[in-house]
Design an enzyme around this catalytic site. Structure first.
Site, PDB file in Angstrom:
ATOM      1  N   GLY A 159      -0.501   4.351   0.286  1.00 42.80           N
ATOM      2  CA  GLY A 159      -1.272   5.436   0.869  1.00 42.80           C
ATOM      3  C   GLY A 159      -0.429   6.158   1.903  1.00 42.80           C
ATOM      4  N   VAL A 192      -1.718  -7.591  -4.453  1.00 40.90           N
ATOM      5  CA  VAL A 192      -1.449  -8.723  -3.570  1.00 40.90           C
ATOM      6  C   VAL A 192      -2.672  -9.635  -3.547  1.00 40.90           C
ATOM      7  CG1 VAL A 192      -0.951  -9.433  -1.204  1.00 40.90           C
ATOM      8  CG2 VAL A 192       0.161  -7.407  -2.171  1.00 40.90           C
ATOM      9  N   ALA A 240     -11.387   2.743  19.414  1.00 38.01           N
ATOM     10  CA  ALA A 240     -10.390   2.565  18.354  1.00 38.01           C
ATOM     11  C   ALA A 240      -9.982   3.916  17.784  1.00 38.01           C
ATOM     12  CB  ALA A 240     -10.948   1.681  17.246  1.00 38.01           C
ATOM     13  N   GLY A 243       0.808  -1.211   0.000  1.00 40.57           N
ATOM     14  CA  GLY A 243       0.000   0.000   0.000  1.00 40.57           C
ATOM     15  C   GLY A 243       0.840   1.259   0.000  1.00 40.57           C
ATOM     16  N   ASP A 295      -5.702   2.890   8.149  1.00 38.63           N
ATOM     17  CA  ASP A 295      -7.121   2.528   8.199  1.00 38.63           C
ATOM     18  C   ASP A 295      -7.362   1.050   8.411  1.00 38.63           C
ATOM     19  OD1 ASP A 295      -7.562   5.173   7.728  1.00 38.63           O
ATOM     20  OD2 ASP A 295      -8.577   4.930   5.800  1.00 38.63           O
ATOM     21  N   GLU A 315     -18.300  18.184   2.564  1.00 38.10           N
ATOM     22  CA  GLU A 315     -17.444  18.849   1.581  1.00 38.10           C
ATOM     23  C   GLU A 315     -17.934  18.581   0.163  1.00 38.10           C
ATOM     24  OE1 GLU A 315     -13.305  18.873   4.211  1.00 38.10           O
ATOM     25  OE2 GLU A 315     -13.596  17.372   2.644  1.00 38.10           O
ATOM     26  N   GLY A 329      -0.122   5.701   5.139  1.00 43.30           N
ATOM     27  CA  GLY A 329       0.575   4.820   6.056  1.00 43.30           C
ATOM     28  C   GLY A 329       1.801   4.183   5.436  1.00 43.30           C
TER      29      GLY A 329
END
Length: 442
Positions: A14, A80, A316, A12, A305, A175, A16
């Protein structure tokens, strides 16, 4: 022979995964970053691509360019398909073939996906707003609808074409609703001569009794008032029960004729979480230790996420970009600590607050969860923060220029329709085509 560096595979690109790779760049590890796209998407501005305010190049940045000067970071374009933790391996579909990739440490940062809460009909007949591809589909759909509405005489069909429903009272929902309303009334109305006297409806639907659930009451109310002030219709305490024949049915009995249902409520962990081989936590997220290590797997970590970690309050941590960034930085530090035989640290979140924009000179901000700001000041703060956070100087400059142009000229820069409209229409929109043969001839 030189000792080979440990191999860290990151799934990923993103926020993270990207920040893990950036913090491990030029460290004594070999990094392989895997993503199905060759670019990183600045997701907070995806809705502006959908509503013609920005183009896709403004919010996307090539992954290879980010790490062009980091010799220990490699990139693989692929998807993956399996995680084999007991063999420290994953399978990746790339270039039409499946290859096995081994690792010493695995970082799962595949993010989240739209949660339709088991409502398959809504999934089929609505637009999600999570990815760059989603935004392009919505933009093409909206512009095509306006073109059709310009020449439609049937009042019922015209109503459906010019009514847009956004579901979700979080930041993305408000938004998007504000941007949709301003797209027509600020930028496009003067160009569609036959529609100048028509009323474009944007309806924001939220199941809860207020918008922006995590915000203080004053900011929730302010967000609602600012939306209604520009013309958005806000429906609270109602859920979408279903959609059929271009009609959205709400739980409070309302029936809304529309071709446009944008689903901006609820996310869950990416489906890749199911491949890791552990029991998933709430929201299909991977449970992790405070060190970001996946529970029960010594060499597998998760951030962002897709990771589930509770804070001191027993709740969390939210699926937000600041959380992903801070978890990524800790994970990178803990990997180096583990390699050096040092004790790993636990995650401690520094919450800088939240903000959401509603339209021109309209926004709400909860700075450091202490200071409540609304209106122009909050709007300027939102603009500044997003410009600073964007990846790459070219993107920052382009977005700044586009925003300035949009504001001064009451225009939207990205309004080109490419491809066939049917390529991105929902099933509901396709079913209505038999009503479109009656168009004005003058």
């Amino acid at each position: 022979m030189d000792k080979q560096n440990p191999r860290v595979v990151i799934i990923g690109a993103g926020f993270g995964g990207l920040f893990v790779a950036k913090d491990l760049a030029n460290k004594p590890v070999d990094i392989l970053l895997i993503d199905r796209n060759n670019f990183h998407t600045f997701t907070p501005l995806v809705y502006q691509v959908a509503t013609c305010g920005l183009d896709i190049d403004d919010v996307a940045y090539p992954v290879r360019k980010i790490f062009a000067r980091n010799d220990n970071v490699n990139f693989l374009l692929g998807e993956v398909t399996d995680v084999i933790a007991d063999r420290k391996a994953i399978t990746v579909k790339t270039n039409g073939e499946t290859r096995i990739v081994t690792y010493d440490y695995l970082v799962v940062a595949a993010g989240s996906e739209t949660n339709y809460f088991g409502k398959d009909v809504i999934k089929q007949r609505s637009f999600g707003l999570k990815t760059a591809e989603d935004a392009i589909k919505i933009r093409r759909h909206l512009l095509t609808l306006f073109e059709r509405a310009e020449w439609t005489k049937d009042p019922k069909e015209l109503e459906a074409l010019t009514t847009m429903v956004v579901v979700g009272g979080g930041a993305t929902g408000i938004e998007t609703a504000g941007a949709l309303y301003e797209l027509f009334y600020v930028a496009l109305r003067h160009e569609y001569r036959h529609m100048r006297d028509n009323h474009i409806r944007v309806i924001l639907v939220e199941m809860a009794d207020s918008l922006l659930g995590p915000y203080p009451d004053r900011l929730r109310q302010s967000a609602k008032e600012q939306l209604e002030d520009i013309g958005v219709e806000v429906v609270l305490g109602a859920a979408v029960e279903g959609i059929e024949n271009n009609v959205v049915y709400l739980s409070d009995g309302q029936e809304i004729s529309t071709h446009t249902l944008i689903w901006a409520t609820g996310v869950k962990g990416a489906s890749l979480a199911e491949m890791v081989g552990v029991e998933l936590a709430r929201g299909a997220r991977i449970p992790v230790e405070p060190t970001m290590q996946v529970k029960g797997l010594d060499t597998v970590y998760a951030v962002g996420d897709i990771a589930y970690l509770e804070g001191p309050d027993g709740k969390a941590y939210p699926q937000q970009i600041p959380v992903a960034q801070q978890q990524a930085k800790l994970l990178a530090k803990n990997l180096m600590r583990q390699l050096n035989g040092e004790k790993e640290e636990s995650f401690q979140y520094f919450d800088k607050g939240m903000m959401a924009t509603i339209g021109r000179q309209r926004a709400v901000a909860w700075v450091f969860n202490r200071y409540q700001v609304t209106g122009v000041i909050a709007w300027l703060a939102w603009l500044g923060l997003h410009l600073i956070t964007l990846m790459g100087f070219r993107n920052r400059l382009s977005v700044f220029i586009n925003w300035t142009w949009n504001y001064l000229m009451f225009d939207r820069v990205a309004r080109i329709v490419l491809g066939r409209p049917e390529d991105t229409e929902t099933e509901a929109a396709q079913q209505s085509k038999n009503t479109l043969s009656q168009a004005a001839g003058d």
